[in-house]
Design a protein around this motif. Structure first.
Motif, PDB file in Angstrom:
ATOM      1  N   GLY A 145     -23.581 -47.871  45.028  1.00 28.45           N
ATOM      2  CA  GLY A 145     -24.825 -47.153  44.790  1.00 28.45           C
ATOM      3  C   GLY A 145     -26.033 -47.939  45.261  1.00 28.45           C
ATOM      4  O   GLY A 145     -25.956 -49.115  45.624  1.00 28.45           O
ATOM      5  N   THR A 146     -27.166 -47.249  45.255  1.00 26.30           N
ATOM      6  CA  THR A 146     -28.437 -47.878  45.611  1.00 26.30           C
ATOM      7  C   THR A 146     -29.471 -47.495  44.555  1.00 26.30           C
ATOM      8  O   THR A 146     -29.550 -46.342  44.143  1.00 26.30           O
ATOM      9  CB  THR A 146     -28.881 -47.472  47.032  1.00 26.30           C
TER      10      THR A 146
ATOM     11  N   LEU B 125     -32.551 -42.109  51.535  1.00 22.61           N
ATOM     12  CA  LEU B 125     -31.307 -42.798  51.240  1.00 22.61           C
ATOM     13  C   LEU B 125     -30.296 -42.497  52.342  1.00 22.61           C
ATOM     14  O   LEU B 125     -30.274 -41.397  52.904  1.00 22.61           O
ATOM     15  CB  LEU B 125     -30.738 -42.364  49.899  1.00 22.61           C
ATOM     16  N   SER B 126     -29.466 -43.485  52.622  1.00 20.52           N
ATOM     17  CA  SER B 126     -28.423 -43.323  53.634  1.00 20.52           C
ATOM     18  C   SER B 126     -27.088 -43.717  53.032  1.00 20.52           C
ATOM     19  O   SER B 126     -27.023 -44.569  52.139  1.00 20.52           O
ATOM     20  CB  SER B 126     -28.702 -44.221  54.841  1.00 20.52           C
ATOM     21  N   CYS B 127     -26.040 -43.102  53.505  1.00 18.41           N
ATOM     22  CA  CYS B 127     -24.727 -43.597  53.144  1.00 18.41           C
ATOM     23  C   CYS B 127     -23.788 -43.436  54.322  1.00 18.41           C
ATOM     24  O   CYS B 127     -23.945 -42.546  55.162  1.00 18.41           O
ATOM     25  CB  CYS B 127     -24.174 -42.942  51.886  1.00 18.41           C
TER      26      CYS B 127
ATOM     27  N   MET C 143     -35.926 -37.791  50.006  1.00 18.48           N
ATOM     28  CA  MET C 143     -36.493 -37.509  48.690  1.00 18.48           C
ATOM     29  C   MET C 143     -38.013 -37.576  48.776  1.00 18.48           C
ATOM     30  O   MET C 143     -38.569 -38.635  49.116  1.00 18.48           O
ATOM     31  CB  MET C 143     -35.976 -38.517  47.670  1.00 18.48           C
ATOM     32  N   ASP C 144     -38.655 -36.468  48.510  1.00 21.22           N
ATOM     33  CA  ASP C 144     -40.119 -36.381  48.540  1.00 21.22           C
ATOM     34  C   ASP C 144     -40.643 -36.071  47.142  1.00 21.22           C
ATOM     35  O   ASP C 144     -39.921 -35.589  46.279  1.00 21.22           O
ATOM     36  CB  ASP C 144     -40.559 -35.283  49.512  1.00 21.22           C
TER      37      ASP C 144
ATOM     38  N   PHE D  46     -17.746 -45.412  50.193  1.00 20.26           N
ATOM     39  CA  PHE D  46     -19.069 -45.237  50.759  1.00 20.26           C
ATOM     40  C   PHE D  46     -19.945 -46.465  50.510  1.00 20.26           C
ATOM     41  O   PHE D  46     -19.760 -47.185  49.531  1.00 20.26           O
ATOM     42  CB  PHE D  46     -19.753 -44.007  50.160  1.00 20.26           C
ATOM     43  N   VAL D  47     -20.899 -46.671  51.405  1.00 16.17           N
ATOM     44  CA  VAL D  47     -21.903 -47.723  51.260  1.00 16.17           C
ATOM     45  C   VAL D  47     -23.266 -47.043  51.314  1.00 16.17           C
ATOM     46  O   VAL D  47     -23.620 -46.439  52.331  1.00 16.17           O
ATOM     47  CB  VAL D  47     -21.784 -48.785  52.359  1.00 16.17           C
ATOM     48  N   GLU D  48     -24.006 -47.149  50.220  1.00 17.85           N
ATOM     49  CA  GLU D  48     -25.313 -46.512  50.127  1.00 17.85           C
ATOM     50  C   GLU D  48     -26.406 -47.546  50.375  1.00 17.85           C
ATOM     51  O   GLU D  48     -26.242 -48.729  50.049  1.00 17.85           O
ATOM     52  CB  GLU D  48     -25.513 -45.895  48.739  1.00 17.85           C
ATOM     53  N   SER D  49     -27.533 -47.079  50.905  1.00 19.81           N
ATOM     54  CA  SER D  49     -28.682 -47.963  51.139  1.00 19.81           C
ATOM     55  C   SER D  49     -29.957 -47.138  51.137  1.00 19.81           C
ATOM     56  O   SER D  49     -29.914 -45.912  51.142  1.00 19.81           O
ATOM     57  CB  SER D  49     -28.534 -48.707  52.475  1.00 19.81           C
ATOM     58  N   GLY D  50     -31.077 -47.848  51.129  1.00 20.58           N
ATOM     59  CA  GLY D  50     -32.365 -47.184  51.248  1.00 20.58           C
ATOM     60  C   GLY D  50     -33.142 -47.065  49.954  1.00 20.58           C
ATOM     61  O   GLY D  50     -34.279 -46.582  49.953  1.00 20.58           O
ATOM     62  N   GLY D  51     -32.542 -47.471  48.849  1.00 15.28           N
ATOM     63  CA  GLY D  51     -33.255 -47.397  47.589  1.00 15.28           C
ATOM     64  C   GLY D  51     -34.386 -48.405  47.527  1.00 15.28           C
ATOM     65  O   GLY D  51     -34.549 -49.255  48.408  1.00 15.28           O
TER      66      GLY D  51
END
Length: 123
Positions: free
Chosen positions: A116-117, A18-20, A81-82, A2-7
């Protein structure tokens, strides 16, 4: 894998998405989960989504604040995430589990761990 992003860095009370993504083969496994690891702590389950029964599951600490979703047409899984808190700080990962039924938040058996992000929530 997996490739995570958005942090990123956000103030307490803020939001992040966050996206993966991963290969279609990986995303076709029954369960996708989001996990996080705070500094000095073990990795813990945050949320999961099961394709076999449509169930989702959340850690008590994030219930009502985080939402997991997936867009199979884009091979993407999201974690909205809110109302973020400083204790949400950590590196967030997604992974997949080839198991039917209600998804679980224990990481045993999950596959495809990425880099991870980083999410940092300031007070």
């Amino acid at each position: 894998q997996f490739v995570e992003s958005g942090g990123g860095l956000v103030q307490s009370g803020g939001s992040l998405r966050l996206s993966c993504t991963a290969s279609e083969e990986m995303l076709n496994l029954w369960t996708i989960g989001w996990f996080r690891q705070a500094p000095g702590k073990e990795r813990e389950g945050v949320s999961c989504s099961s394709r076999s029964d449509g169930s989702t599951n959340y850690a008590d600490s994030v219930k009502g604040r985080f939402t997991i979703s997936r867009d199979d047409s884009k091979n993407m899984v999201y974690l909205d995430m809110d109302n973020l808190r400083p204790e949400d700080t950590g590196v967030y990962y997604c992974a997949a589990l080839n198991s039917r039924g209600t998804c679980r938040l224990t990481q045993f058996g999950y596959l495809g761990w990425g880099q991870g992000t980083q999410v940092t929530v300031s007070s």
